[in-house]
Design an enzyme around this catalytic site. Structure first.
Site, PDB file in Angstrom:
ATOM      1  N   TYR A 158      -8.482  -5.208  14.749  1.00 42.80           N
ATOM      2  CA  TYR A 158      -7.674  -4.750  13.609  1.00 42.80           C
ATOM      3  C   TYR A 158      -6.871  -3.508  13.990  1.00 42.80           C
ATOM      4  O   TYR A 158      -5.794  -3.272  13.456  1.00 42.80           O
ATOM      5  CB  TYR A 158      -8.534  -4.504  12.359  1.00 42.80           C
ATOM      6  CG  TYR A 158      -8.643  -5.766  11.554  1.00 42.80           C
ATOM      7  CD1 TYR A 158      -9.523  -6.760  11.942  1.00 42.80           C
ATOM      8  CD2 TYR A 158      -7.807  -6.007  10.474  1.00 42.80           C
ATOM      9  CE1 TYR A 158      -9.582  -7.951  11.255  1.00 42.80           C
ATOM     10  CE2 TYR A 158      -7.862  -7.191   9.782  1.00 42.80           C
ATOM     11  CZ  TYR A 158      -8.757  -8.167  10.161  1.00 42.80           C
ATOM     12  OH  TYR A 158      -8.798  -9.343   9.491  1.00 42.80           O
ATOM     13  N   LYS A 165      -4.511   0.761   6.777  1.00 42.53           N
ATOM     14  CA  LYS A 165      -5.284   0.548   5.535  1.00 42.53           C
ATOM     15  C   LYS A 165      -5.953   1.853   5.083  1.00 42.53           C
ATOM     16  O   LYS A 165      -6.106   2.096   3.882  1.00 42.53           O
ATOM     17  CB  LYS A 165      -6.322  -0.559   5.725  1.00 42.53           C
ATOM     18  CG  LYS A 165      -5.719  -1.955   5.925  1.00 42.53           C
ATOM     19  CD  LYS A 165      -4.793  -2.361   4.788  1.00 42.53           C
ATOM     20  CE  LYS A 165      -4.401  -3.819   4.826  1.00 42.53           C
ATOM     21  NZ  LYS A 165      -3.325  -4.146   3.877  1.00 42.53           N
TER      22      LYS A 165
HETATM   23  P1  NAP Z   1       0.441 -13.215   3.924  1.00 45.87           P
HETATM   24  O1  NAP Z   1       0.436 -14.398   3.069  1.00 45.87           O
HETATM   25  O2  NAP Z   1       0.959 -13.365   5.318  1.00 45.87           O
HETATM   26  O3  NAP Z   1       1.179 -12.022   3.150  1.00 45.87           O
HETATM   27  C1  NAP Z   1       1.668 -10.861   3.799  1.00 45.87           C
HETATM   28  C2  NAP Z   1       3.038 -10.640   3.247  1.00 45.87           C
HETATM   29  O4  NAP Z   1       3.611  -9.406   3.708  1.00 45.87           O
HETATM   30  C3  NAP Z   1       4.004 -11.744   3.699  1.00 45.87           C
HETATM   31  O5  NAP Z   1       4.686 -12.247   2.576  1.00 45.87           O
HETATM   32  C4  NAP Z   1       4.912 -10.983   4.639  1.00 45.87           C
HETATM   33  O6  NAP Z   1       6.180 -11.574   4.831  1.00 45.87           O
HETATM   34  C5  NAP Z   1       4.984  -9.659   3.913  1.00 45.87           C
HETATM   35  N1  NAP Z   1       5.697  -8.663   4.703  1.00 45.87           N
HETATM   36  C6  NAP Z   1       5.530  -8.323   6.005  1.00 45.87           C
HETATM   37  N2  NAP Z   1       6.463  -7.415   6.370  1.00 45.87           N
HETATM   38  C7  NAP Z   1       7.232  -7.178   5.267  1.00 45.87           C
HETATM   39  C8  NAP Z   1       8.359  -6.368   5.004  1.00 45.87           C
HETATM   40  N3  NAP Z   1       8.919  -5.586   5.946  1.00 45.87           N
HETATM   41  N4  NAP Z   1       8.895  -6.376   3.752  1.00 45.87           N
HETATM   42  C9  NAP Z   1       8.385  -7.151   2.786  1.00 45.87           C
HETATM   43  N5  NAP Z   1       7.320  -7.974   2.978  1.00 45.87           N
HETATM   44  C10 NAP Z   1       6.759  -7.976   4.202  1.00 45.87           C
HETATM   45  O7  NAP Z   1      -1.052 -12.639   4.127  1.00 45.87           O
HETATM   46  P2  NAP Z   1      -2.145 -12.117   3.075  1.00 45.87           P
HETATM   47  O8  NAP Z   1      -3.436 -12.216   3.789  1.00 45.87           O
HETATM   48  O9  NAP Z   1      -1.957 -12.747   1.755  1.00 45.87           O
HETATM   49  O10 NAP Z   1      -1.802 -10.553   3.000  1.00 45.87           O
HETATM   50  C11 NAP Z   1      -1.555  -9.874   1.776  1.00 45.87           C
HETATM   51  C12 NAP Z   1      -2.251  -8.533   1.763  1.00 45.87           C
HETATM   52  O11 NAP Z   1      -3.664  -8.747   1.716  1.00 45.87           O
HETATM   53  C13 NAP Z   1      -1.994  -7.666   2.995  1.00 45.87           C
HETATM   54  O12 NAP Z   1      -1.903  -6.311   2.606  1.00 45.87           O
HETATM   55  C14 NAP Z   1      -3.261  -7.878   3.807  1.00 45.87           C
HETATM   56  O13 NAP Z   1      -3.541  -6.837   4.709  1.00 45.87           O
HETATM   57  C15 NAP Z   1      -4.282  -7.925   2.669  1.00 45.87           C
HETATM   58  N6  NAP Z   1      -5.593  -8.469   3.037  1.00 45.87           N
HETATM   59  C16 NAP Z   1      -5.707  -9.721   3.532  1.00 45.87           C
HETATM   60  C17 NAP Z   1      -6.964 -10.208   3.878  1.00 45.87           C
HETATM   61  C18 NAP Z   1      -7.126 -11.584   4.459  1.00 45.87           C
HETATM   62  O14 NAP Z   1      -8.160 -11.850   5.081  1.00 45.87           O
HETATM   63  N7  NAP Z   1      -6.181 -12.487   4.270  1.00 45.87           N
HETATM   64  C19 NAP Z   1      -8.103  -9.410   3.690  1.00 45.87           C
HETATM   65  C20 NAP Z   1      -7.943  -8.125   3.180  1.00 45.87           C
HETATM   66  C21 NAP Z   1      -6.684  -7.655   2.839  1.00 45.87           C
HETATM   67  P3  NAP Z   1       6.410 -12.270   6.297  1.00 45.87           P
HETATM   68  O15 NAP Z   1       5.566 -13.491   6.318  1.00 45.87           O
HETATM   69  O16 NAP Z   1       7.872 -12.507   6.333  1.00 45.87           O
HETATM   70  O17 NAP Z   1       5.992 -11.272   7.363  1.00 45.87           O
END
Ligand code: NAP
Length: 258
Positions: A158, A165
């Site tokens: 990570y 984070k």
């Molecule tokens: P995700 O579907 O890939 O969502 C991440 C989003 O961030 C995507 O829509 C991505 O767009 C967007 N993003 C990246 N760079 C950006 C920018 N410059 N401007 C605007 N948007 C941007 O993955 P997710 O897991 O749902 O992630 C959502 C949140 O949950 C994140 O903060 C992640 O760290 C958190 N989270 C996830 C998990 C897990 O296991 N999935 C666990 C804990 C926390 P692009 O695809 O174009 O990059």
């Protein structure tokens, strides 16, 4: 029996990439409570996906927003003001780090890699909240960010995302203190591993999710829908006394020592 009714309320949901995105699960929960939603997508690549998903909501607003562009951020809030006339909820579900910074040795993180990860994944919450607060100050509101326990403990690979984070969770506390007098609440959900586009970008994600499943008190991994429902609770009047908090939605994994 209590139900959550958000009819007449509006939400800005940032971070839908596809139907697996945590942002989409949260939008579905908010939508089921009657909330009107503005979605943003990053770049033309995601325009089609987001438009197709959001088409189930007749009254949704869909806008481009790369959070590294102050101009695009301003454009989003101007459009919401014009079309919705109010903003009650903002969901920050955005994170990004370069692939090479999500594997190998953390000490080799470059300044550029650090800046990119912290700008997109943490600073963006500050920039967005500043605009959101202006629209929320009349009626109060709720801001929610998505975080991961790598902010507090070491999770191999990570790396710089753990630093981002930690900064994000600090920003949640600082913003909640500043915006509390406006009745704007700011919280975070620390989600357990869910297989999404971003999560799969972290080296060793599948093995880590299997470890979580084995060790978590509930003996399983969480679903995106569970994150959506917890977000709905936190953004609703049922959580009116909660701000500055990181709520773990991780099947209890965070309490375990070994
Ligand atoms: P995700 O579907 O890939 O969502 C991440 C989003 O961030 C995507 O829509 C991505 O767009 C967007 N993003 C990246 N760079 C950006 C920018 N410059 N401007 C605007 N948007 C941007 O993955 P997710 O897991 O749902 O992630 C959502 C949140 O949950 C994140 O903060 C992640 O760290 C958190 N989270 C996830 C998990 C897990 O296991 N999935 C666990 C804990 C926390 P692009 O695809 O174009 O990059």
């Amino acid at each position: 029996m209590y139900t959550i009714d958000l009819s007449g309320k509006t939400a800005l949901v940032l971070g839908v990439a596809n139907q697996r995105s945590l942002a989409w699960a949260i939008a579905e929960s908010l939508g089921s409570a009657g909330c009107r939603i503005a979605f943003t997508y990053q770049g033309e690549r995601l325009h089609h996906n987001v438009t197709k998903l959001a088409s189930k909501y007749d009254d949704a607003l869909i806008m481009a927003c790369d959070v590294t562009s102050e101009e695009q951020i301003d454009g989003v809030f101007a459009q919401i003001d014009k079309d919705f006339g109010r903003l009650d909820i903002m969901i920050h579900s955005i994170a990004f780090a370069r692939r090479e910074d999500l594997e190998g040795e953390f000490r080799k993180t470059s300044l550029e890699g650090w800046r990119t990860a912290l700008e997109i994944s943490a600073y963006s919450l500050v920039a967005l909240s500043n605009r959101a607060a202006k629209m929320m100050e009349k009626h109060g509101g709720s801001i929610l960010a998505l975080t991961f326990q790598a902010s507090q403990r070491v999770f191999p690979n990570y790396n710089v995302m753990g630093s981002a984070k930690a900064a994000l969770e600090h920003a949640v506390r600082q913003l909640s203190s500043e915006l509390g007098p406006l009745n704007v609440r700011v919280n975070a959900i620390s989600a357990g591993p869910v297989s999404t586009l971003s999560a799969r970008g972290v080296a060793g994600f599948t093995a880590m999710a299997a470890h979580h499943r084995k060790k978590a008190p509930l003996g399983r991994n969480i679903t995106a829908e569970e994150v959506g429902d917890s977000a709905l609770f936190l953004c609703s009047p049922m959580a009116s006394g909660i701000t500055g908090t990181t709520l773990y939605v991780d099947a209890g994994y965070h309490i375990m020592g070994i």
